[in-house]
Design an enzyme around this catalytic site. Sequence first.
Site, mmCIF file in Angstrom:
data_model
loop_
_atom_site.group_PDB
_atom_site.id
_atom_site.type_symbol
_atom_site.label_atom_id
_atom_site.label_comp_id
_atom_site.label_asym_id
_atom_site.label_seq_id
_atom_site.Cartn_x
_atom_site.Cartn_y
_atom_site.Cartn_z
ATOM 1 N N ASN A 10 0.877 -1.176 0.000
ATOM 2 C CA ASN A 10 0.000 0.000 0.000
ATOM 3 C C ASN A 10 0.910 1.221 0.000
ATOM 4 O O ASN A 10 1.465 1.591 1.034
ATOM 5 C CB ASN A 10 -0.910 -0.022 1.228
ATOM 6 C CG ASN A 10 -1.877 1.146 1.274
ATOM 7 O OD1 ASN A 10 -1.820 2.050 0.443
ATOM 8 N ND2 ASN A 10 -2.754 1.151 2.254
ATOM 9 N N LYS A 17 3.226 0.913 3.225
ATOM 10 C CA LYS A 17 2.844 -0.171 4.123
ATOM 11 C C LYS A 17 3.013 -1.479 3.377
ATOM 12 O O LYS A 17 2.739 -1.558 2.178
ATOM 13 C CB LYS A 17 1.384 -0.025 4.563
ATOM 14 C CG LYS A 17 1.103 1.112 5.507
ATOM 15 C CD LYS A 17 -0.369 1.114 5.898
ATOM 16 C CE LYS A 17 -0.701 2.297 6.790
ATOM 17 N NZ LYS A 17 -2.144 2.361 7.109
ATOM 18 N N ARG A 90 -2.678 -2.169 -3.275
ATOM 19 C CA ARG A 90 -3.882 -1.380 -3.028
ATOM 20 C C ARG A 90 -3.760 -0.079 -3.806
ATOM 21 O O ARG A 90 -2.830 0.699 -3.613
ATOM 22 C CB ARG A 90 -4.037 -1.066 -1.540
ATOM 23 C CG ARG A 90 -5.293 -0.233 -1.263
ATOM 24 C CD ARG A 90 -5.165 0.602 -0.022
ATOM 25 N NE ARG A 90 -6.334 1.456 0.148
ATOM 26 C CZ ARG A 90 -6.333 2.594 0.838
ATOM 27 N NH1 ARG A 90 -5.230 3.022 1.408
ATOM 28 N NH2 ARG A 90 -7.426 3.319 0.949
ATOM 29 N N ASN A 210 -9.962 7.405 10.776
ATOM 30 C CA ASN A 210 -9.559 8.784 10.482
ATOM 31 C C ASN A 210 -10.205 9.245 9.182
ATOM 32 O O ASN A 210 -10.547 10.400 9.008
ATOM 33 C CB ASN A 210 -8.039 8.891 10.403
ATOM 34 C CG ASN A 210 -7.581 10.326 10.495
ATOM 35 O OD1 ASN A 210 -8.000 11.075 11.365
ATOM 36 N ND2 ASN A 210 -6.730 10.731 9.568
ATOM 37 N N GLY A 211 -10.393 8.297 8.255
ATOM 38 C CA GLY A 211 -11.276 8.480 7.116
ATOM 39 C C GLY A 211 -12.524 7.663 7.406
ATOM 40 O O GLY A 211 -12.439 6.609 8.032
ATOM 41 N N ARG A 240 -11.075 15.845 7.913
ATOM 42 C CA ARG A 240 -11.864 16.236 6.737
ATOM 43 C C ARG A 240 -13.256 16.675 7.158
ATOM 44 O O ARG A 240 -13.843 16.115 8.076
ATOM 45 C CB ARG A 240 -11.974 15.075 5.744
ATOM 46 C CG ARG A 240 -10.664 14.625 5.151
ATOM 47 C CD ARG A 240 -10.895 13.487 4.168
ATOM 48 N NE ARG A 240 -9.649 12.799 3.852
ATOM 49 C CZ ARG A 240 -9.530 11.486 3.739
ATOM 50 N NH1 ARG A 240 -10.587 10.709 3.912
ATOM 51 N NH2 ARG A 240 -8.364 10.943 3.437
ATOM 52 N N ARG A 284 -10.031 8.962 20.114
ATOM 53 C CA ARG A 284 -9.713 8.596 21.506
ATOM 54 C C ARG A 284 -9.442 9.832 22.345
ATOM 55 O O ARG A 284 -9.895 9.938 23.491
ATOM 56 C CB ARG A 284 -8.501 7.647 21.526
ATOM 57 C CG ARG A 284 -8.788 6.282 20.930
ATOM 58 C CD ARG A 284 -7.522 5.492 20.669
ATOM 59 N NE ARG A 284 -6.716 6.124 19.631
ATOM 60 C CZ ARG A 284 -5.646 5.572 19.058
ATOM 61 N NH1 ARG A 284 -5.259 4.358 19.430
ATOM 62 N NH2 ARG A 284 -4.979 6.198 18.117
ATOM 63 N N GLY A 330 -11.104 1.577 12.598
ATOM 64 C CA GLY A 330 -10.502 1.754 13.922
ATOM 65 C C GLY A 330 -11.468 2.256 14.975
ATOM 66 O O GLY A 330 -11.501 1.763 16.106
ATOM 67 N N GLY A 332 -14.957 2.378 14.535
ATOM 68 C CA GLY A 332 -16.129 1.492 14.511
ATOM 69 C C GLY A 332 -15.917 0.182 15.243
ATOM 70 O O GLY A 332 -16.848 -0.369 15.833
ATOM 71 N N GLU A 333 -14.682 -0.311 15.239
ATOM 72 C CA GLU A 333 -14.383 -1.591 15.888
ATOM 73 C C GLU A 333 -14.119 -1.451 17.376
ATOM 74 O O GLU A 333 -14.230 -2.439 18.117
ATOM 75 C CB GLU A 333 -13.151 -2.238 15.223
ATOM 76 C CG GLU A 333 -13.389 -2.693 13.798
ATOM 77 C CD GLU A 333 -12.105 -3.099 13.099
ATOM 78 O OE1 GLU A 333 -11.164 -3.546 13.792
ATOM 79 O OE2 GLU A 333 -12.031 -2.970 11.859
ATOM 80 N N ASN A 334 -13.753 -0.254 17.818
ATOM 81 C CA ASN A 334 -13.248 -0.130 19.191
ATOM 82 C C ASN A 334 -13.966 0.871 20.086
ATOM 83 O O ASN A 334 -13.870 0.771 21.308
ATOM 84 C CB ASN A 334 -11.758 0.249 19.142
ATOM 85 C CG ASN A 334 -10.910 -0.813 18.474
ATOM 86 O OD1 ASN A 334 -10.913 -1.959 18.891
ATOM 87 N ND2 ASN A 334 -10.213 -0.438 17.414
ATOM 88 N N GLU A 386 -8.741 -5.440 5.030
ATOM 89 C CA GLU A 386 -8.599 -5.059 3.629
ATOM 90 C C GLU A 386 -7.440 -5.789 2.945
ATOM 91 O O GLU A 386 -7.509 -6.125 1.759
ATOM 92 C CB GLU A 386 -8.414 -3.548 3.530
ATOM 93 C CG GLU A 386 -9.639 -2.768 4.000
ATOM 94 C CD GLU A 386 -9.389 -1.284 4.136
ATOM 95 O OE1 GLU A 386 -9.641 -0.567 3.155
ATOM 96 O OE2 GLU A 386 -8.951 -0.850 5.220
#
Length: 400
Positions: A10, A17, A90, A210-211, A240, A284, A330, A332-334, A386
């Site tokens: 990526n 990454k 990606r 973050n997005g 954003r 957070r 990030g 939504g899962e936590n 992903e």
Amino acid sequence: MSNSFVLVINSGSSSLKFAVIDSANGEAVLSGLGECFGLPESRMSWKFNGEKTEIAIEGDDSHHKIAISKLVGLTEELGLQENIVAVGHRIVHGGEKFTKTVRINEEVTAEIEKLADLAPLHNPAGAIGIRAAMEAFPSLPQFAVFDTAFHQTMPERAYTGAIAKELYTDYGIRRYGFHGTSHYFVSREAAKMINKPIENSSFISVHLGNGASVCAINKGDSVDTSMGFTPLSGLMMGTRCGDLDPGIIEYLLKKGWSQDKVFTALNKESGFLGVSGGLTSDARGILEAMEQGHEGAKLAFQVFTYRVSKYIASYLAALDSFDGIIFTGGIGENSMPIRSQILSNLKLLGFKEDVKGNEDARFGNAGIIGNSEMLDAVAMVIPTNEEYVIVQQSMALLNN
């Protein structure tokens, strides 16, 4: 080792990454990050067998190229290279040209570069990563997986802007959508969770990080999504602004703002960061400050959760049936408080939070966190993966 691995890359404008992933189970046997490319602090780090290593990246050549060259040596040194059967990239924007994963050749790479106008921060970097990887791994088949591809099933009514037709025909201005690999993955996992075939399942997928974006998935297909021509539209995000009256841009330009200043403000100084008064772009930090009585953080929380709730409610209009809401990404899962508030905002649709389920479905754990008896639907958390989608789609093409 006898398993087949896929190297997933990526490539960002100043970062890279990477992960070597076991195609059988989606587990990363090696993962790493090159960052701060072009700067004196340019570096590369990776994790293997629970141990983290970091090195500086030095040299006058492209730091993407240097990082991938070091990656070649690393996979060889760790005994992984002989099991790597493909490289998956990606790529953020496929425009209307790429509606599915493709095997990379020179023509594909050139087309990705041509689409740079649609994603100037992402596609040129993706192409740089492709060219460096093609040179470094010349014998391996390489594949491009596009963030926009899953959304190519949107009907015209969803992707067409209410603007002059020439703006679409001449410039390609339409809704494209992003986070496609994430929405694709979690919808398939959600169908398994409720024990229904994906072609009979319909969800509203909520990728919060973050997005952030929302996607209406009707019988397995994307039929609408909140990000548009660029990733700036839709939900409020870390920095954003999300949906905004375009007249504001004209207003600021007339006030003497430069184009660069306007778009820096909308892309990098808005969202959580802007609404909180410059406090932080991290959810957070917003939650921590809100607990301490910070008014800006409280407002940022309220605006964010309200906007997500509005999108979820409106996307019911895009579906023929409805099985549930999927939270991923990030946040939504936590983030239990954010999910809880969103479900509370949807009480008119009958949603009730399962507090214990919401507590349990964090830190990599999937689960049901609420339901609506009125709609016969559930709210669930599904951790996204992903990279595994890139692996699966690369292997599918390779095996065909």
